[in-house]
Design a protein around this motif. Structure first.
Motif, PDB file in Angstrom:
ATOM      1  N   UNK A  16       0.841  -1.243   0.091  1.00  0.00           N
ATOM      2  CA  UNK A  16       0.108   0.106   0.147  1.00  0.00           C
ATOM      3  C   UNK A  16       0.961   1.231   0.123  1.00  0.00           C
ATOM      4  N   UNK A  17       2.056   1.307   0.634  1.00  0.00           N
ATOM      5  CA  UNK A  17       2.760   2.271   0.802  1.00  0.00           C
ATOM      6  C   UNK A  17       4.002   2.549  -0.303  1.00  0.00           C
ATOM      7  N   UNK A  18       4.365   1.551  -0.582  1.00  0.00           N
ATOM      8  CA  UNK A  18       5.520   1.689  -1.740  1.00  0.00           C
ATOM      9  C   UNK A  18       5.373   1.331  -3.189  1.00  0.00           C
ATOM     10  N   UNK A  19       6.017   1.841  -4.108  1.00  0.00           N
ATOM     11  CA  UNK A  19       5.912   1.253  -5.470  1.00  0.00           C
ATOM     12  C   UNK A  19       6.120  -0.091  -5.788  1.00  0.00           C
ATOM     13  N   UNK A  20       5.289  -0.876  -6.645  1.00  0.00           N
ATOM     14  CA  UNK A  20       5.526  -2.262  -6.492  1.00  0.00           C
ATOM     15  C   UNK A  20       6.613  -2.993  -6.602  1.00  0.00           C
ATOM     16  N   UNK A  21       7.531  -2.368  -7.209  1.00  0.00           N
ATOM     17  CA  UNK A  21       9.213  -2.866  -7.014  1.00  0.00           C
ATOM     18  C   UNK A  21       9.689  -2.915  -5.894  1.00  0.00           C
ATOM     19  N   UNK A  22       9.352  -1.629  -5.186  1.00  0.00           N
ATOM     20  CA  UNK A  22      10.152  -1.402  -3.727  1.00  0.00           C
ATOM     21  C   UNK A  22       9.303  -2.627  -2.863  1.00  0.00           C
ATOM     22  N   UNK A  23       8.105  -2.639  -3.093  1.00  0.00           N
ATOM     23  CA  UNK A  23       7.308  -3.690  -2.075  1.00  0.00           C
ATOM     24  C   UNK A  23       8.076  -5.156  -2.346  1.00  0.00           C
ATOM     25  N   UNK A  24       8.378  -5.333  -3.743  1.00  0.00           N
ATOM     26  CA  UNK A  24       8.780  -6.775  -3.881  1.00  0.00           C
ATOM     27  C   UNK A  24      10.216  -6.923  -3.025  1.00  0.00           C
ATOM     28  N   UNK A  25      11.088  -5.840  -3.241  1.00  0.00           N
ATOM     29  CA  UNK A  25      12.378  -5.863  -2.451  1.00  0.00           C
ATOM     30  C   UNK A  25      12.224  -5.985  -1.175  1.00  0.00           C
ATOM     31  N   UNK A  26      11.299  -5.120  -0.659  1.00  0.00           N
ATOM     32  CA  UNK A  26      10.739  -5.393   1.030  1.00  0.00           C
ATOM     33  C   UNK A  26      10.616  -6.730   1.324  1.00  0.00           C
ATOM     34  N   UNK A  27       9.720  -7.441   0.379  1.00  0.00           N
ATOM     35  CA  UNK A  27       9.217  -8.850   0.613  1.00  0.00           C
ATOM     36  C   UNK A  27      10.542  -9.845   0.524  1.00  0.00           C
ATOM     37  N   UNK A  28      11.536  -9.514  -0.189  1.00  0.00           N
ATOM     38  CA  UNK A  28      12.585 -10.421  -0.485  1.00  0.00           C
ATOM     39  C   UNK A  28      13.365 -10.611   0.801  1.00  0.00           C
ATOM     40  N   UNK A  29      13.213  -9.658   2.088  1.00  0.00           N
ATOM     41  CA  UNK A  29      13.839  -9.949   3.414  1.00  0.00           C
ATOM     42  C   UNK A  29      13.216 -10.970   3.854  1.00  0.00           C
ATOM     43  N   UNK A  30      12.340 -11.630   3.804  1.00  0.00           N
ATOM     44  CA  UNK A  30      11.718 -12.735   4.322  1.00  0.00           C
ATOM     45  C   UNK A  30      12.306 -13.985   3.868  1.00  0.00           C
ATOM     46  N   UNK A  31      12.758 -14.060   2.460  1.00  0.00           N
ATOM     47  CA  UNK A  31      13.233 -15.135   1.704  1.00  0.00           C
ATOM     48  C   UNK A  31      14.523 -15.061   2.475  1.00  0.00           C
TER      49      UNK A  31
END
Length: 507
Positions: free
Chosen positions: A82-97
């Motif tokens: 909701x807060x970031x651009x789609x690419x930034x949100x994807x990068x943020x989700x990568x931390x859990x991987x």
């Protein structure tokens, strides 16, 4: 021992209230175009969203995370979408991987030492470290159990390898050489294939990239509605392209700014629009650039197409396509003396940092001025009388007389010798004052360019601070740096002329 200390030292075997993600079933994302999904279904085990024609996914079932932590992670990714651009949100989700591959993936809550030990091993993964800190701060601010302020403060102390996003601009000339630009223009004006509309589209993409320097994602986001023209009373046509901005922070939908384009490019786009509307459904066709199936060109397809066009023009530079043409435009504007704020506006930057990088990295105007001045006999006489002493050879100078100093936290030596007695203390700051001192004898092969670059960086820092303080006009340190930079430039030209004269046997 206090209660908090007991909590810190003990193993986190105690149980916390189970966190449950209760976010919306569909999370609205920041889409760039109207023909891509606007929501992510959080009820699925695989969350999928799109940007630039590319699918981005996070497969929760594939992550080996503590069940409680999994719920918190889902809430954070929903927030990021909701807060970031789609690419930034994807990068943020990568931390859990990355977290799922660590020793603490199955544990939760963590001790401070466990968190710091794990994240400290991520020093080479700066992006993951930053997003983990963001995740931790987000959970802490929401009062989620298992996160404490002391651990967050310790996380902030972890150092990562700092990457300067504009380092490539500062360190290299990343645009086109003159012969390459000539070949590119020949390719652009080489005629449009009448029978193959897709080849004509690639030619138009190349032309547009040369004129405006957009990113691939901007080209991907363009719609037919973004192109418009006005016809004057005398039947002259003026073309405008409303270019979507790619990196404007905090905007729900990309802002579009008008950019005037040449008549030739406008005619190409006008013909192209008529052709694709005829082929793919008239007014129902929204994208400006489409593939052979009438679907919006993805960022990857745009990159491959432009790479083909550049290769056809005889330009082969690894991993550079739209950014090559973008840097070339910024470089050309800087060479013409365009102010940094105007370059930033034309290229759609959030700040003038990148524009100043172009100006710093492209001193072509300064070179032209120095070369012209260096050929002037009057200029040579003035420089010899007002600046330094005679130019000398390093091999003929004893080391005790060599000048050394620090500029912009950088040690600099091998620039020249001082004519003062060896044990005499100079009252002025070494290096800074030397280039306007008759006692200073520059080395013919001295590292004067290194001095100038360091002074330019330090002067830019003065400019940044002065801008914040609103005291850019009456700034004596900045004026002193500018004078010294000019003196160093004059010394560089003198040394060059001295070397050429020595080669000709005139000295």
């Amino acid at each position: 021992m206090t209660k908090s200390a007991d909590h810190e030292q003990a193993s986190p075997s105690f149980s916390l209230p189970a966190y449950v993600f209760e976010g919306p079933a569909q999370v609205a994302i920041r889409t760039r175009t109207n023909d891509q999904p606007r929501y992510v279904d959080t009820r699925l085990s695989v969350w999928t969203w799109y940007d630039g024609g590319k699918a981005m996914k996070i497969d929760w079932a594939a992550l080996h995370l503590n069940p409680n932590l999994m719920q918190i992670a889902k809430a954070f990714v929903a927030y990021a979408l909701e807060k970031y651009a789609p690419v930034t949100a994807f990068k943020a989700s990568g931390v859990f991987g990355r977290l799922s591959e660590s020793d603490i993936s199955a544990k939760f809550p963590w001790t401070r030492q466990e968190v710091i030990t794990t994240i400290s091993t991520w020093a080479n993964f700066r992006e993951s470290t930053i997003f983990f800190r963001t995740f931790y701060r987000w959970a802490l601010n929401r009062g989620i159990s298992g996160f404490d302020k002391g651990t967050y403060i310790a996380l902030k102390e972890i150092k990562t390898i700092r990457l300067d996003p504009y380092e490539r601009i500062f360190l290299s000339q990343s645009g086109l050489a003159l012969d390459e630009e000539i070949r590119l223009l020949k390719r652009i004006e080489g005629g449009i294939p009448e029978k193959d509309w897709s080849e004509a589209q690639l030619n138009m993409l190349l032309h547009l990239s040369f004129e405006l320097g957009p990113r691939s994602i901007q080209l991907h986001s363009l719609d037919i509605a973004d192109f418009e023209f006005v016809e004057s009373a005398d039947h002259q046509k003026y073309y405008t392209l409303w270019l979507p901005m790619a990196k404007k922070v905090g905007q729900r939908r990309p802002e579009r700014r008008p950019r005037k384009i040449t008549t030739r490019l406008g005619e190409k786009i006008s013909q192209h629009v008529s052709e694709i509307q005829r082929r793919f459904g008239g007014d129902d066709c929204l994208p400006l650039f489409v593939n052979r199936r009438g679907k919006r060109l993805s960022v990857q397809e745009i990159g491959l197409g432009l790479k083909h066009e550049l290769n056809e023009a005889g330009i082969d530079k690894a991993n550079q396509v739209t950014m090559l043409l973008r840097h070339h435009l910024g470089q050309g504007l800087a060479d013409q003396g365009t102010p940094a704020d105007m370059i930033a506006e034309l290229l759609g930057h959030n700040s003038t940092v990148a524009a100043r990088a172009y100006v710093t990295a492209t001193p072509n105007i300064a070179r032209i001025k120095e070369k012209a001045l260096g050929k002037s006999p009057s200029y040579k006489r003035i420089m010899r009388s007002l600046l330094t002493g005679e130019i000398v050879q390093r091999r003929n100078t004893v080391s005790e007389r060599a000048v050394r100093g620090v500029i912009d936290t950088q040690y600099i030596g091998d620039i020249g010798a001082c004519a003062l007695p060896v044990h005499t203390h100079c009252p002025y700051n070494p290096v800074y004052a030397c280039y306007t001192c008759k006692k200073f004898h520059p080395f013919a092969d001295g590292r004067h360019e290194q001095v100038r670059e360091a002074l330019q960086r330090e002067a830019q820092r003065f400019i940044d601070i002065a801008e914040q303080a609103g005291d850019l006009i009456h700034n004596r340190p900045l004026a002193q740096h500018q004078t010294t930079i000019l003196a160093v430039s004059a010394t560089i030209e003198r040394c060059r002329q001295h070397t050429e004269d020595a080669a000709d046997g005139t000295v």
